[in-house]
Design a protein around this motif. Structure first.
Motif, PDB file in Angstrom:
ATOM      1  N   GLN A  59       0.811  -1.213   0.000  1.00  0.00           N
ATOM      2  CA  GLN A  59       0.000   0.000   0.000  1.00  0.00           C
ATOM      3  C   GLN A  59       0.843   1.261   0.000  1.00  0.00           C
ATOM      4  O   GLN A  59       0.470   2.266  -0.608  1.00  0.00           O
ATOM      5  CB  GLN A  59      -0.912  -0.012   1.216  1.00  0.00           C
ATOM      6  N   LEU A  60       1.995   1.229   0.655  1.00  0.00           N
ATOM      7  CA  LEU A  60       2.810   2.447   0.690  1.00  0.00           C
ATOM      8  C   LEU A  60       3.326   2.824  -0.698  1.00  0.00           C
ATOM      9  O   LEU A  60       3.683   3.977  -0.935  1.00  0.00           O
ATOM     10  CB  LEU A  60       3.960   2.303   1.685  1.00  0.00           C
ATOM     11  N   ASP A 128       2.388  -1.953   6.088  1.00  0.00           N
ATOM     12  CA  ASP A 128       1.963  -1.208   4.897  1.00  0.00           C
ATOM     13  C   ASP A 128       2.644  -1.680   3.622  1.00  0.00           C
ATOM     14  O   ASP A 128       2.330  -1.172   2.542  1.00  0.00           O
ATOM     15  CB  ASP A 128       2.247   0.283   5.073  1.00  0.00           C
TER      16      ASP A 128
ATOM     17  N   THR B 169      -8.752  11.001   1.717  1.00  0.00           N
ATOM     18  CA  THR B 169      -7.442  10.386   1.826  1.00  0.00           C
ATOM     19  C   THR B 169      -6.333  11.400   1.680  1.00  0.00           C
ATOM     20  O   THR B 169      -5.216  11.138   2.055  1.00  0.00           O
ATOM     21  CB  THR B 169      -7.273   9.309   0.752  1.00  0.00           C
ATOM     22  N   ARG B 173      -3.853  10.878   7.356  1.00  0.00           N
ATOM     23  CA  ARG B 173      -2.521  10.318   7.208  1.00  0.00           C
ATOM     24  C   ARG B 173      -2.269   9.338   8.333  1.00  0.00           C
ATOM     25  O   ARG B 173      -2.815   9.476   9.423  1.00  0.00           O
ATOM     26  CB  ARG B 173      -1.460  11.418   7.223  1.00  0.00           C
ATOM     27  N   LYS B 174      -1.419   8.365   8.064  1.00  0.00           N
ATOM     28  CA  LYS B 174      -1.139   7.336   9.055  1.00  0.00           C
ATOM     29  C   LYS B 174       0.364   7.139   9.137  1.00  0.00           C
ATOM     30  O   LYS B 174       1.051   7.127   8.117  1.00  0.00           O
ATOM     31  CB  LYS B 174      -1.832   6.029   8.631  1.00  0.00           C
ATOM     32  N   SER B 176       3.531   5.303   9.079  1.00  0.00           N
ATOM     33  CA  SER B 176       3.953   4.012   8.557  1.00  0.00           C
ATOM     34  C   SER B 176       5.176   3.527   9.315  1.00  0.00           C
ATOM     35  O   SER B 176       5.766   4.254  10.107  1.00  0.00           O
ATOM     36  CB  SER B 176       4.277   4.135   7.067  1.00  0.00           C
ATOM     37  N   ASP B 181       4.462  10.002   7.783  1.00  0.00           N
ATOM     38  CA  ASP B 181       3.003  10.025   7.826  1.00  0.00           C
ATOM     39  C   ASP B 181       2.505   9.992   6.387  1.00  0.00           C
ATOM     40  O   ASP B 181       2.601  10.991   5.665  1.00  0.00           O
ATOM     41  CB  ASP B 181       2.506  11.295   8.527  1.00  0.00           C
ATOM     42  N   SER B 184      -3.430   7.530   3.872  1.00  0.00           N
ATOM     43  CA  SER B 184      -3.958   6.167   3.895  1.00  0.00           C
ATOM     44  C   SER B 184      -4.824   5.957   2.660  1.00  0.00           C
ATOM     45  O   SER B 184      -5.989   6.299   2.627  1.00  0.00           O
ATOM     46  CB  SER B 184      -4.784   5.958   5.165  1.00  0.00           C
ATOM     47  N   ARG B 185      -4.229   5.357   1.668  1.00  0.00           N
ATOM     48  CA  ARG B 185      -4.920   5.247   0.382  1.00  0.00           C
ATOM     49  C   ARG B 185      -4.407   4.015  -0.339  1.00  0.00           C
ATOM     50  O   ARG B 185      -3.243   3.649  -0.202  1.00  0.00           O
ATOM     51  CB  ARG B 185      -4.623   6.497  -0.452  1.00  0.00           C
ATOM     52  N   ASP B 186      -5.272   3.371  -1.099  1.00  0.00           N
ATOM     53  CA  ASP B 186      -4.846   2.212  -1.874  1.00  0.00           C
ATOM     54  C   ASP B 186      -5.330   2.373  -3.312  1.00  0.00           C
ATOM     55  O   ASP B 186      -6.129   3.250  -3.601  1.00  0.00           O
ATOM     56  CB  ASP B 186      -5.412   0.922  -1.272  1.00  0.00           C
TER      57      ASP B 186
END
Lengths: 139, 368
Positions: A59-60, A128, B169, B173-174, B176, B181, B184-186
């Motif tokens: 995902q990252l 991630d 998104t 933010r998350k 990692s 930061d 958060s997106r896919d």
């Protein structure tokens, strides 16, 4: 007539030296260099150094274009990430790293499992995704 | 003797007569009720009492009906009032809905601006935390901040398909495991997106047959981008993908030189493909895969022709959209001279062209 036959014979001889060079369809896709390494669990002493990302997966990889890290032996680190955006931009961070068993933790973030290749390349795997970090020698 | 018989008979008769009398009294006594009264006056009082009770019950019933009527009227009035209230509330809701619909374009634009400002703020915080002022060139702005927020003068915006999750998104933010930061997106199929070809990780080539042996020509210098909504490709696809005409490598320098001559790579420097349609034949959004027919205009040596290419697309583990396809073309259709040596060694007019493209979706959505 003789010259034509001679040319034909020469061409056939030349052609015999040239094997068919049609690419196998399986090999049409360019390969990425990180695919063929042998990985083993990393030791804490193998971490210090400078690294540049070679491959990002998971995902990252949606938002990260590349990362650069510098791990100091005293537990400090700094890093830069090129994030996708409009336009793409760098973010820079610094802090402290800790290593326990085979897990690397940057500041108070989630743990990442660390593996190392014989050439010093690191593989960090976290929730991630995975990052392959090639060891560099800064000038 | 006779005398005794007569006495006995007399006694028995007396007993029988007494028994008959007793039996008659018992039988008739249960059915006879005897009332003692003093005259017709008592009977009139009973009727009067009964009449009074009936009158009292009638009065009570009238009062009950009156009370019920009043209560029912109050209930009806309350229902009417509530109905009016509901109608008024519905009207107010409708007015608010209309106002919201009218304000939606401006609100979306303002939200987009807010998302950009939030991203900028996050970058500023990251820079501040980094405590690395020396890394920022003096005299240059820290970040590019758009100081003309759209909320002040909302420009007309045509929004074809609002994508609230994309805006979200950009803000959420998350942290990692890389300590950054990250939004958060896919990868997703929905929404029109622009995909940039990753030239170093893409190839276009062809397989040709000649009289003596077959060979492949490859170009690793693929460039371009395209825009499409993978969930709804029927809405159109646009873009351009090119390779330099002189970048095709067949593995033999002499053959490459001849190829450049035949393609006239000086005059026509690039081979160009412009996609114009994508018809899905299979789509699996959960697995991020699709098959389809990609239509477009292919230009070689200055000659353009419409083609349709069967393609397979999927998202790889690095979240890149990969496209694979191949098709046959005739060199003569594009005015490419058929390579021929001394009339003996020649290349087939028909060649198989293939592509292996890796592309990356740009972060921002495309809304045009």
């Amino acid at each position: 007539m003789k010259s034509r036959l001679l040319c034909l014979a020469l061409l056939l001889t030349q052609a015999a030296c040239i094997s068919s060079s049609v690419l196998d369809p399986e090999d049409r896709t360019p390969r990425e260099t990180a695919q063929d390494r042998e990985w083993s669990e990393a030791l804490e002493s193998e971490l210090p150094g400078t690294y540049v990302s070679e491959q990002l997966t998971g995902q990252l990889a949606v938002v990260l274009r590349m990362v650069v890290y510098r791990f100091e032996p005293d537990g400090a680190y700094t890093g830069a990430a090129l994030l996708d955006g409009d336009p793409p931009h760098f973010e820079v961070i610094s802090g402290s790293w800790s290593f326990k068993s085979t897990a690397l933790r940057l500041d108070d973030g989630p743990e990442a499992q660390v593996h190392v290749a014989p050439d010093g390349t690191l593989r960090l795997s976290g929730p991630d995704g995975t990052v392959i970090l090639r060891r560099e020698r800064p000038l | 003797m006779i005398k005794q018989g007569l006495q006995l008979l007399g006694a028995l008769s007396l007993l029988a007569w007494t028994a008959v009398g007793v039996a008659a009294w018992v039988q008739v006594g249960d059915g006879v009720h005897v009332r003692f009264s003093q005259g017709p006056v008592e009977a009139d009082e009973s009727d009067q009492l009964l009449a009074d009770r009936v009158a009292m019950l009638s009065t009570d019933l009238d009062e009950l009906v009156a009370a019920l009527d009043a209560n029912l009227r109050r209930i009806a009035a309350a229902i009417d009032g509530e109905h009016e209230g509901v109608a008024a509330q519905s009207a107010r809701t409708q007015e608010r809905l209309s106002a919201l619909e009218a304000a939606l374009p401006s609100a979306l634009q303002a939200r987009e601006t807010a998302g950009a400002l939030s991203a900028t703020l996050a970058r500023l915080e990251a820079l501040a935390n980094a405590d690395s002022a020396q890394m920022i060139p003096t005299g240059e702005p820290l970040v590019n901040v758009d100081t003309t927020p759209a909320t002040l003068e909302p420009a007309p915006v045509v929004i074809t398909e609002p994508e609230p999750e994309v805006v979200a998104t950009q803000v959420v933010r998350k942290r990692s495991f890389l300590a950054f930061d990250l939004p958060s997106r896919d990868f997703r199929f929905e929404g029109k997106q622009q995909f940039e070809i990753l030239g170093d990780l893409s190839r276009v080539g062809f397989d040709a047959k000649s009289t003596l042996h077959d060979f492949t020509g490859i170009s690793n210098r693929v460039q371009g981008s395209f825009t499409v909504d993978l969930a709804h490709p029927e809405n159109g696809i646009s873009g351009v993908v090119t390779i330099p005409a002189d970048s095709l490598d067949t593995g033999l320098a002499g053959r490459d030189e001849a190829l450049r001559v035949h393609l006239d790579s000086i005059e026509f420097a690039e081979v160009r493909f412009e996609p114009t349609s994508l018809a899905l034949t299979r789509s699996d959004a959960s697995r991020l895969e699709l098959d389809g027919l990609l239509g477009g205009k292919l230009t070689i040596r200055g000659v353009s022709r419409e083609i349709v290419v069967p393609i397979q697309a999927h998202v790889d583990e690095s979240r890149r959209l990969t496209l694979e396809g191949e098709w046959q073309l005739l060199l003569s259709d594009y005015g490419v001279p058929i390579p021929n040596q001394l009339g003996v060694v020649s290349v087939d007019d028909e060649v198989r062209v293939w592509l292996r493209l890796r592309s990356r979706a740009r972060t921002r959505n495309v809304s045009h």
